[in-house]
Write an enzyme that holds these catalytic residues in place. Structure first.
Site, PDB file in Angstrom:
ATOM      1  N   LYS A 118     -16.597 -21.534  -6.249  1.00  0.00           N
ATOM      2  CA  LYS A 118     -16.065 -20.603  -7.255  1.00  0.00           C
ATOM      3  C   LYS A 118     -14.717 -21.130  -7.718  1.00  0.00           C
ATOM      4  CE  LYS A 118     -17.324 -16.483  -8.968  1.00  0.00           C
ATOM      5  NZ  LYS A 118     -18.678 -15.906  -9.014  1.00  0.00           N
TER       6      LYS A 118
HETATM    7  N1  LIG Z   1     -21.206 -13.690 -15.871  1.00  0.00           N
HETATM    8  C1  LIG Z   1     -22.128 -13.900 -14.947  1.00  0.00           C
HETATM    9  O1  LIG Z   1     -23.136 -14.580 -15.197  1.00  0.00           O
HETATM   10  C2  LIG Z   1     -21.996 -13.319 -13.592  1.00  0.00           C
HETATM   11  C3  LIG Z   1     -21.028 -12.386 -13.284  1.00  0.00           C
HETATM   12  N2  LIG Z   1     -21.034 -11.778 -12.063  1.00  0.00           N
HETATM   13  C4  LIG Z   1     -20.035 -10.763 -11.715  1.00  0.00           C
HETATM   14  O2  LIG Z   1     -20.145  -9.646 -12.590  1.00  0.00           O
HETATM   15  C5  LIG Z   1     -18.862  -9.026 -12.758  1.00  0.00           C
HETATM   16  C6  LIG Z   1     -18.553  -8.906 -14.233  1.00  0.00           C
HETATM   17  O3  LIG Z   1     -18.581 -10.202 -14.815  1.00  0.00           O
HETATM   18  P1  LIG Z   1     -18.801 -10.428 -16.377  1.00  0.00           P
HETATM   19  O4  LIG Z   1     -19.597  -9.331 -16.944  1.00  0.00           O
HETATM   20  O5  LIG Z   1     -19.247 -11.833 -16.530  1.00  0.00           O
HETATM   21  O6  LIG Z   1     -17.317 -10.330 -16.907  1.00  0.00           O
HETATM   22  P2  LIG Z   1     -16.822 -10.000 -18.402  1.00  0.00           P
HETATM   23  O7  LIG Z   1     -15.467 -10.555 -18.459  1.00  0.00           O
HETATM   24  O8  LIG Z   1     -17.829 -10.439 -19.393  1.00  0.00           O
HETATM   25  O9  LIG Z   1     -16.782  -8.405 -18.421  1.00  0.00           O
HETATM   26  C7  LIG Z   1     -16.075  -7.656 -17.493  1.00  0.00           C
HETATM   27  C8  LIG Z   1     -16.149  -6.204 -17.875  1.00  0.00           C
HETATM   28  O10 LIG Z   1     -15.496  -5.419 -16.875  1.00  0.00           O
HETATM   29  C9  LIG Z   1     -14.507  -4.618 -17.517  1.00  0.00           C
HETATM   30  N3  LIG Z   1     -13.408  -4.306 -16.613  1.00  0.00           N
HETATM   31  C10 LIG Z   1     -12.355  -5.060 -16.259  1.00  0.00           C
HETATM   32  N4  LIG Z   1     -11.564  -4.390 -15.414  1.00  0.00           N
HETATM   33  C11 LIG Z   1     -12.134  -3.184 -15.237  1.00  0.00           C
HETATM   34  C12 LIG Z   1     -11.794  -2.024 -14.498  1.00  0.00           C
HETATM   35  N5  LIG Z   1     -10.696  -1.984 -13.753  1.00  0.00           N
HETATM   36  N6  LIG Z   1     -12.625  -0.959 -14.576  1.00  0.00           N
HETATM   37  C13 LIG Z   1     -13.726  -0.996 -15.350  1.00  0.00           C
HETATM   38  N7  LIG Z   1     -14.090  -2.049 -16.061  1.00  0.00           N
HETATM   39  C14 LIG Z   1     -13.309  -3.126 -16.007  1.00  0.00           C
HETATM   40  C15 LIG Z   1     -14.075  -5.419 -18.700  1.00  0.00           C
HETATM   41  O11 LIG Z   1     -13.393  -4.610 -19.633  1.00  0.00           O
HETATM   42  P3  LIG Z   1     -12.310  -5.229 -20.656  1.00  0.00           P
HETATM   43  O12 LIG Z   1     -13.116  -5.791 -21.770  1.00  0.00           O
HETATM   44  O13 LIG Z   1     -11.493  -4.056 -21.006  1.00  0.00           O
HETATM   45  O14 LIG Z   1     -11.550  -6.254 -19.861  1.00  0.00           O
HETATM   46  C16 LIG Z   1     -15.438  -5.895 -19.182  1.00  0.00           C
HETATM   47  O15 LIG Z   1     -16.123  -4.866 -19.843  1.00  0.00           O
HETATM   48  C17 LIG Z   1     -17.886  -9.878 -11.946  1.00  0.00           C
HETATM   49  O16 LIG Z   1     -17.766  -9.342 -10.663  1.00  0.00           O
HETATM   50  C18 LIG Z   1     -18.604 -11.233 -11.859  1.00  0.00           C
HETATM   51  O17 LIG Z   1     -18.193 -11.998 -10.743  1.00  0.00           O
HETATM   52  C19 LIG Z   1     -21.975 -12.056 -11.107  1.00  0.00           C
HETATM   53  C20 LIG Z   1     -22.953 -12.968 -11.369  1.00  0.00           C
HETATM   54  C21 LIG Z   1     -22.988 -13.747 -12.583  1.00  0.00           C
HETATM   55  O1  LIG Z   2     -24.315 -19.188 -12.908  1.00  0.00           O
HETATM   56  C1  LIG Z   2     -23.698 -19.649 -11.973  1.00  0.00           C
HETATM   57  O2  LIG Z   2     -23.778 -20.804 -11.624  1.00  0.00           O
HETATM   58  C2  LIG Z   2     -22.755 -18.817 -11.136  1.00  0.00           C
HETATM   59  C3  LIG Z   2     -22.720 -17.373 -11.421  1.00  0.00           C
HETATM   60  C4  LIG Z   2     -21.712 -16.727 -10.546  1.00  0.00           C
HETATM   61  O3  LIG Z   2     -20.560 -17.110 -10.547  1.00  0.00           O
HETATM   62  C5  LIG Z   2     -22.108 -15.650  -9.650  1.00  0.00           C
HETATM   63  O4  LIG Z   2     -23.293 -15.465  -9.412  1.00  0.00           O
HETATM   64  O5  LIG Z   2     -21.207 -14.956  -9.127  1.00  0.00           O
END
Ligand SMILES: NC(=O)C1=CN([C@@H]2O[C@H](COP(=O)(O)OP(=O)(O)OC[C@H]3O[C@@H](n4cnc5c(N)ncnc54)[C@H](OP(=O)(O)O)[C@@H]3O)[C@@H](O)[C@H]2O)C=CC1
Ligand SMILES: O=C(O)CCC(=O)C(=O)O
Length: 429
Positions: A118
């Protein structure tokens, strides 16, 4: 409490709940269940390599800022290190270390040939222009150039990053190598070797896990009331797909607050509003405003935390009303809260299972790139769905056989696979 691996330069976790300690506790519990020896557990508790680099960046106003960029490579016993890069103000080395460890178990659980890694930079990307973010992304990858590569360590998007940053990173790496190297990152734009289906993959995987968990309880998605914290890449896609499948998304939130509609939100309309309003959803006229704290404790059937770690803690756990929690974020439920939910009979499906759709499609993207053969979206989605359902069924089976929670069962499967590989390889080269 500082456990095992210590990094003196690190900042303590702001919520005083250290994600790395939590990850080690889950590893210890799985080790106990699997009766692993202490030496093996020591190996698995420590990241293989921790890299912190300085990223000097010239702001658009001429000011020079020096940022710290981390990449933690937890384990590569089963294949290259794999995991996203996070741009978020709360990033710390211990958080990145915890997330890298989760990636190891996630990839092992899903049966994909990767280890865990990561990366992260502690910035709020909203405070930087696109040109500044490009300079930061490129410098970060330049500094890591000897530590990554298609068979070494393959970054991908996480919070605050997307296909755009992956394109800059792939380009920087390729320019340094003297030829295009699409396999160095996943989650890229389609034009440079990305995969159809990657953008929605994590959310799609979450939808599949919710659907399977309901099926297990003899229910379908039709009319099920769901609250989702986070409306970004993961939360937004999960909301859209669950809505399309007949569920009622009653509330969603972002960092600046959320919205509630008892009869269900029109997710497409809300997404259009978010796009027009600088990513904010607060003020959406067809719904009532609510805070993030309120969203978590709403009466609903399914709660999907899809934002940050440590959102369900011993402070709010007694107010949680959902009977099924599907962790779309990494580490949204603390250890103590998890125990309390389990004691109340609430089903918690863990991050390393529920949000694995993203890394699974990253794997499919990498496979397509390496074989120079690109698939249609249906094939990508079908392959991902089959791996997700298989992993879900294995977790449930393991949980029933051992009479342990689905979280511990998922860890037992993931940790067990890595431990087996370590043993078979003669305990590491
Ligand atoms: N992207 C991926 O493929 C993957 C992501 N994840 C996990 O999923 C989670 C979200 O990632 P991802 O969707 O990519 O991130 P993004 O940056 O695309 O979106 C994050 C979202 O969370 C919101 N947010 C931030 N802080 C808070 C808070 N305190 N309370 C409520 N909402 C909040 C943001 O709002 P704002 O726009 O206001 O900042 C935004 O809507 C993380 O834990 C990540 O590690 C896991 C696997 C894969
Ligand atoms: O797509 C990837 O390789 C990693 C996604 C990721 O960071 C996660 O699953 O938390």
């Amino acid at each position: 409490m500082d456990k095992k691996f210590t990094i003196t330069s690190d900042i303590p976790s702001p919520a005083h709940i250290c994600p790395f300690d939590q990850a080690c506790s889950y590893l210890d519990a799985a080790g106990k269940e699997l009766k692993l020896n202490q030496g093996l557990l020591e190996i698995l508790s420590n990241p293989r390599k921790v890299v912190t680099v300085s990223i000097p960046v010239k702001r658009d106003n001429g000011e020079i800022q020096v940022l710290a960029g981390h990449r933690v490579q937890h384990c590569n016993v089963l294949g290259p290190f794999k995991g996203g890069i996070r741009f978020h103000p709360a990033v710390t080395l211990r958080e990145v270390s915890a997330l890298a460890m989760l990636m190891t178990w996630k990839c092992a659980l899903l049966g994909i040939p990767y280890g865990g890694g990561k990366g992260g930079i502690a910035i709020n990307p909203k405070n930087y222009s696109a040109t500044e973010l490009e300079r930061i992304s490129r410098r970060y990858i330049s500094e890591l150039i000897k530590d990554i590569g298609p068979s070494v360590d393959i970054p991908a998007p996480d919070m605050g990053t997307s296909a755009r940053e992956m394109a800059w990173m792939m380009d920087t790496y390729s320019v340094n190598m003297g030829h295009a190297v699409p396999g160095v990152v996943t989650g890229k734009p389609l034009s440079i070797g990305g995969s159809l289906g990657r953008e929605m993959a994590t959310g799609r995987g979450v939808m599949i896990i919710v659907r399977e968990a309901l099926k297990n309880k003899g229910k379908s998605l039709e009319g099920i009331r769901i609250a989702i914290q986070g409306f970004g890449n993961v939360g937004g896609a999960a909301a859209e797909l669950l809505h399309q499948a007949g569920a009622k998304i009653i509330a969603v939130s972002t960092g600046s607050g959320g919205v509630l509609a008892e009869n269900g939100l029109d997710i497409q309309d809300l997404k259009a509003y978010q796009k027009e309003n600088n990513r904010k959803i607060l003020g959406y006229p067809q719904a009532k405003p609510i805070s993030n704290a309120e969203l978590l404790t709403l009466p609903c059937d399914v709660l999907i935390p899809a934002a940050l770690e440590n959102q369900i803690t011993d402070e709010n756990v007694n107010q949680i009303q959902a009977n099924l929690i599907v962790e779309a974020a990494n580490g949204p439920v603390t250890l103590e809260a998890n125990l309390s939910l389990e004691a109340r009979g609430v089903t918690v499906l863990p991050d390393i299972l529920s949000n694995a759709g993203g890394v699974v499609v990253s794997y499919l993207e990498w496979v397509q790139g390496l074989s120079y053969l690109f698939w249609d979206e249906q094939k990508v989605n079908d392959e991902m769905e089959s791996l997700m359902v298989k992993a879900y069924l294995k977790v449930i089976q393991e949980s029933q056989n051992r009479k342990i929670s689905p979280r511990l069962a998922a860890y037992v499967l993931g940790v067990g696979r890595v431990a087996q590989a370590l043993n078979d390889r003669g305990l590491y080269p």
